[in-house]
Every structure is written in structure tokens, then in C-alpha cells.
Design a protein around this motif. Structure first.
Motif, PDB file in Angstrom:
ATOM      1  N   GLN A  46     -19.808  25.206 -43.791  1.00 12.00           N
ATOM      2  CA  GLN A  46     -18.635  25.951 -43.303  1.00 12.00           C
ATOM      3  C   GLN A  46     -18.372  25.684 -41.835  1.00 12.00           C
ATOM      4  N   ILE A  47     -19.456  25.686 -41.069  1.00 13.52           N
ATOM      5  CA  ILE A  47     -19.321  25.479 -39.624  1.00 13.52           C
ATOM      6  C   ILE A  47     -20.658  24.960 -39.097  1.00 13.52           C
ATOM      7  N   SER A  48     -20.579  24.077 -38.132  1.00 14.37           N
ATOM      8  CA  SER A  48     -21.793  23.549 -37.531  1.00 14.37           C
ATOM      9  C   SER A  48     -22.170  24.425 -36.329  1.00 14.37           C
ATOM     10  N   ILE A  49     -23.429  24.830 -36.279  1.00 17.10           N
ATOM     11  CA  ILE A  49     -23.888  25.749 -35.224  1.00 17.10           C
ATOM     12  C   ILE A  49     -25.005  25.084 -34.434  1.00 17.10           C
ATOM     13  N   LYS A  50     -24.810  24.968 -33.139  1.00 17.52           N
ATOM     14  CA  LYS A  50     -25.800  24.292 -32.308  1.00 17.52           C
ATOM     15  C   LYS A  50     -26.657  25.305 -31.551  1.00 17.52           C
ATOM     16  N   LEU A  51     -27.859  24.845 -31.198  1.00 13.49           N
ATOM     17  CA  LEU A  51     -28.758  25.662 -30.383  1.00 13.49           C
ATOM     18  C   LEU A  51     -28.637  25.204 -28.926  1.00 13.49           C
ATOM     19  N   GLY A  52     -28.046  26.059 -28.118  1.00 13.70           N
ATOM     20  CA  GLY A  52     -27.908  25.737 -26.702  1.00 13.70           C
ATOM     21  C   GLY A  52     -28.485  26.837 -25.846  1.00 13.70           C
ATOM     22  N   TYR A  99     -28.237  21.287 -26.363  1.00  5.91           N
ATOM     23  CA  TYR A  99     -27.686  21.062 -25.024  1.00  5.91           C
ATOM     24  C   TYR A  99     -28.131  22.195 -24.112  1.00  5.91           C
ATOM     25  N   VAL A 100     -28.154  21.887 -22.828  1.00  4.99           N
ATOM     26  CA  VAL A 100     -28.490  22.883 -21.807  1.00  4.99           C
ATOM     27  C   VAL A 100     -27.313  22.957 -20.834  1.00  4.99           C
ATOM     28  N   ILE A 101     -26.760  24.154 -20.685  1.00  5.12           N
ATOM     29  CA  ILE A 101     -25.697  24.374 -19.691  1.00  5.12           C
ATOM     30  C   ILE A 101     -26.377  24.825 -18.398  1.00  5.12           C
ATOM     31  N   GLY A 102     -26.042  24.188 -17.302  1.00  5.24           N
ATOM     32  CA  GLY A 102     -26.585  24.597 -16.003  1.00  5.24           C
ATOM     33  C   GLY A 102     -25.529  25.370 -15.241  1.00  5.24           C
ATOM     34  N   SER A 103     -25.891  26.563 -14.751  1.00  4.78           N
ATOM     35  CA  SER A 103     -24.894  27.427 -14.113  1.00  4.78           C
ATOM     36  C   SER A 103     -25.380  28.018 -12.799  1.00  4.78           C
ATOM     37  N   ILE A 104     -24.413  28.356 -11.972  1.00  7.01           N
ATOM     38  CA  ILE A 104     -24.706  29.048 -10.707  1.00  7.01           C
ATOM     39  C   ILE A 104     -24.016  30.417 -10.772  1.00  7.01           C
ATOM     40  N   HIS A 105     -24.814  31.475 -10.758  1.00  7.47           N
ATOM     41  CA  HIS A 105     -24.278  32.843 -10.756  1.00  7.47           C
ATOM     42  C   HIS A 105     -24.671  33.602  -9.503  1.00  7.47           C
ATOM     43  N   TYR A 106     -25.490  33.000  -8.648  1.00  7.19           N
ATOM     44  CA  TYR A 106     -26.012  33.710  -7.471  1.00  7.19           C
ATOM     45  C   TYR A 106     -26.003  32.785  -6.263  1.00  7.19           C
ATOM     46  N   LYS A 119     -25.760  16.849 -29.775  1.00  5.33           N
ATOM     47  CA  LYS A 119     -26.770  17.054 -30.806  1.00  5.33           C
ATOM     48  C   LYS A 119     -28.083  16.537 -30.237  1.00  5.33           C
ATOM     49  N   ASN A 120     -29.132  17.361 -30.272  1.00  3.20           N
ATOM     50  CA  ASN A 120     -30.435  16.966 -29.713  1.00  3.20           C
ATOM     51  C   ASN A 120     -30.312  16.401 -28.297  1.00  3.20           C
ATOM     52  N   ARG A 121     -29.448  16.978 -27.526  1.00  2.00           N
ATOM     53  CA  ARG A 121     -29.206  16.613 -26.130  1.00  2.00           C
ATOM     54  C   ARG A 121     -28.622  15.202 -25.965  1.00  2.00           C
ATOM     55  N   GLU A 122     -28.039  14.707 -27.042  1.00  2.00           N
ATOM     56  CA  GLU A 122     -27.318  13.424 -26.984  1.00  2.00           C
ATOM     57  C   GLU A 122     -25.831  13.717 -27.028  1.00  2.00           C
ATOM     58  N   ARG A 123     -25.079  12.962 -26.237  1.00  2.00           N
ATOM     59  CA  ARG A 123     -23.633  13.126 -26.248  1.00  2.00           C
ATOM     60  C   ARG A 123     -23.009  12.382 -27.417  1.00  2.00           C
ATOM     61  N   ILE A 124     -22.032  13.013 -28.035  1.00  2.00           N
ATOM     62  CA  ILE A 124     -21.234  12.355 -29.064  1.00  2.00           C
ATOM     63  C   ILE A 124     -19.790  12.444 -28.579  1.00  2.00           C
ATOM     64  N   ILE A 125     -19.203  11.297 -28.273  1.00  2.00           N
ATOM     65  CA  ILE A 125     -17.861  11.321 -27.694  1.00  2.00           C
ATOM     66  C   ILE A 125     -16.820  11.151 -28.798  1.00  2.00           C
ATOM     67  N   LYS A 126     -15.893  12.083 -28.881  1.00  2.00           N
ATOM     68  CA  LYS A 126     -14.853  12.020 -29.906  1.00  2.00           C
ATOM     69  C   LYS A 126     -13.488  11.957 -29.247  1.00  2.00           C
ATOM     70  N   SER A 127     -12.685  11.028 -29.696  1.00  2.00           N
ATOM     71  CA  SER A 127     -11.346  10.920 -29.136  1.00  2.00           C
ATOM     72  C   SER A 127     -10.486  12.089 -29.598  1.00  2.00           C
ATOM     73  N   LEU A 128      -9.778  12.697 -28.684  1.00  2.00           N
ATOM     74  CA  LEU A 128      -8.926  13.851 -29.023  1.00  2.00           C
ATOM     75  C   LEU A 128      -7.878  13.442 -30.056  1.00  2.00           C
ATOM     76  N   GLU A 129      -7.391  12.219 -29.903  1.00  2.00           N
ATOM     77  CA  GLU A 129      -6.343  11.738 -30.809  1.00  2.00           C
ATOM     78  C   GLU A 129      -6.880  11.604 -32.229  1.00  2.00           C
ATOM     79  N   SER A 130      -8.064  10.984 -32.339  1.00  2.00           N
ATOM     80  CA  SER A 130      -8.607  10.714 -33.674  1.00  2.00           C
ATOM     81  C   SER A 130      -9.028  11.993 -34.378  1.00  2.00           C
TER      82      SER A 130
END
Ligand SMILES: [Zn+2]
Ligand SMILES: [Zn+2]
Length: 286
Positions: free
Chosen positions: A81-87, A111-118, A262-273
Motif C-alpha cells: 500500500q505504501i512504502s515506509i522508511k526508517l529515518g 536516512y539520517v536528517i541533520g538539524s540545527i534547533h539550538y 534506502k539503506n542510506r543510499e540515494r535513489i534519484i527519480k526524475s520528476l517528469e518520469s
């Protein structure tokens, strides 16, 4: 439960919190259900990791394995139904890099998001602390913020730079041209091969626009910095919020692709395609 209505599903929503951080509402299933209703094909949970200077605003070390197993359970439950990633969303705090490393090593994040909140423990993006902007030198604050952005990128610890101009959240901006801040950040993202998140939560905050700003996004585009997307949901109804605007913005500034992980690898998808839908675990869907 009120969810967002159907939006552009070709963008993933990689920035979703859970009530384990003590400042978000709703069950994890409700976030997934809202994602389905919004027509998304791929989402990822990205809870605040236990390295925040305010421990009551993030998950605890004890709960971390529970969080991970909940995400894995949901992956199974919603398969097809939907793909769910662990980030995760990681505060890049200079004194705690070993801890950050350990967390990343111990769990198999997509994937790991790096953020600055402080800034020096000042939670500049929380309304109850915004008075500190008054009578302050805003240029100086921006300088310090972008120093922190650069230092964080140089750790090389994360994949996605989260809400990269978060310092504007409370609506304070310096007078004049901000290009030099943006160029400096773009250079370092390029050097460390980072992806930037188009975060739509800013439309609901005092800054009134997405992170990064259009001007910033143009500079990132010119420097060929890849982008992904997230709603920064702290409530199920936020999932996929303003994705119509996000999609339009990406097209306007000339982006032709979006990044999945996926597994910290980038998968690049064209917006058009994509022509609507994509999930990194399966074939393109229409
Ligand atoms: Zn949060
Ligand atoms: Zn954040």
C-alpha cells in the motif's frame, strides 16, 4: 481523524515525528493512514534522536529500539500500500558526535536528517524563547546559525540537511541580501555530497514559507544539490501538507528530480518520469 486531501504523491514525506518525542500527537498508524489518504507512496518516520539539549523533547534511549521495531512492523503491515522508511532527525550537537555515531551505527536507518534547533542551547525555534531575538543583532544570529550549519555538514554524519534556514522560523530576518549565507551553505553541502530537504512546515509558522526560501533553493539548484521533501509532521493531519506548493516550487526553480533513500543510499527519480507516483521498494505506480 482529519487528513490532508490528495496531493502530489511523487514527493516522499521523509519528515514525520511520533508521540515518542513528547511534543507530537497521534498514533503512528494514523500518520500512515493520513499518508495513504494524501496519496503518498512513500513516507519515512524521523523521530528526534536522544541527543537534543532538552531531553524531554526527544525520544529516550530506552524507547529507541521500540521506535525502530514499530516502524519495521508498520512496513510489514502496509506492504503493497505504501512504502515506509526508517529515518531519524539528529541534532548535530558538537559535543555529542560520538553518541550520534553510536546511534547511527546501532540502527539501520534508511536516512539520517541533520538539524540545527539550538544556538548555544538557545532553542531559537520555540515560541517561548523568541523574545531573545528582540534587541539582538540579527546579522550576528544569522552568522552563528550558518556557522552551525557548516560545522554540522562537515561532520559528514548525516544524509539530509533538515529545514536548512530554520533560523527564520520566528519571522526574524536580517536586512538586505542573504546570498552570501546561502552560497556558503551550498558550497559545503556540495563538498559533503548532502541532500537538502524541502520542508513544508514553514507555511504554518511565522516565517510563512517553506524551508529553504525560493532564493536559497535557486542557489542550491545552481550548485546541483539534490533535494528531497518532508512535512515535519507532529500531527497526522500534517502529512503531505502543502505538497502542491512544494512541487510547484521545485519546478519553478528548475529542479528536475527528487531524491528517495534506502539503506542510506540515494535513489534519484526524475520528476517528469514519476508522473505522479513512485516508491523506492517497488515499480513506479500510476
Ligand atoms: Zn519536533
Ligand atoms: Zn526539526
Amino acid at each position: 481523524m482529519t487528513c490532508n486531501s490528495k496531493r502530489f504523491c511523487c514527493l516522499p514525506d521523509y519528515h514525520i515525528h511520533t508521540k515518542l518525542c513528547n511534543h507530537a500527537e497521534g498514533e503512528m498508524e494514523e500518520y500512515v493512514e493520513c499518508a495513504l489518504q494524501a496519496g503518498l507512496k512513500e513516507i519515512g518516520f524521523s523521530e528526534h534522536m536522544p541527543v537534543m539539549p532538552e531531553p524531554h523533547l526527544c525520544i529516550s534511549y530506552e524507547e529507541l529500539p521500540i521506535y525502530v521495531s514499530r516502524v519495521l512492523e508498520l512496513q510489514e503491515k502496509y506492504k503493497g500500500q505504501i512504502s515506509i522508511k526508517l529515518g531519524c532527525e539528529m541534532d548535530i550537537v558538537s559535543g555529542r558526535l560520538d553518541e550520534i555515531n553510536d546511534i547511527i551505527r546501532d540502527f539501520q536507518f534508511d536516512y539520517v536528517i541533520g538539524s540545527i534547533h539550538y544556538l548555544n542551547k538557545w532553542p531559537f525555534d520555540q515560541a517561548q524563547y523568541m523574545h531573545q531575538f528582540k534587541n539582538a543583532d540579527i546579522d550576528d544570529i544569522y552568522n552563528r546559525f550558518f556557522d552551525a550549519v557548516v560545522c554540522a555538514a562537515e561532520t559528514g554524519l548525516y544524509d539530509i540537511a533538515g529545514h536548512i534556514d530554520n533560523i527564520k522560523r520566528m519571522g526574524y530576518r536580517p536586512e538586505g541580501d542573504l546570498t552570501s549565507y546561502y552560497e556558503r551553505a551550498a558550497q559545503v553541502f556540495k563538498k559533503y555530497d548532502l541532500t537538502v530537504e524541502l520542508n513544508t512546515s514553514g507555511f504554518d509558522e511565522l516565517c510563512g514559507e517553506q524551508y529553504p526560501s525560493e532564493e536559497f533553493l535557486k542557489i542550491l539548484r545552481r550548485n546541483e544539490i539534490p533535494v528531497t521533501a518532508g512535512s515535519d509532521s507532529h500531527n497526522p493531519k500534517h502529512v503531505g501538507r502543502y505538497y502542491d506548493r512544494a512541487f510547484k516550487m521545485l519546478k519553478t526553480v528548475g529542479y528536475e528530480s527528487v531524491v528517495y533513500f534506502k539503506n542510506r543510499e540515494r535513489i534519484i527519480k526524475s520528476l517528469e518520469s514519476l508522473n505522479g507516483c513512485y516508491e523506492s521498494d517497488g515499480p513506479e505506480m500510476r
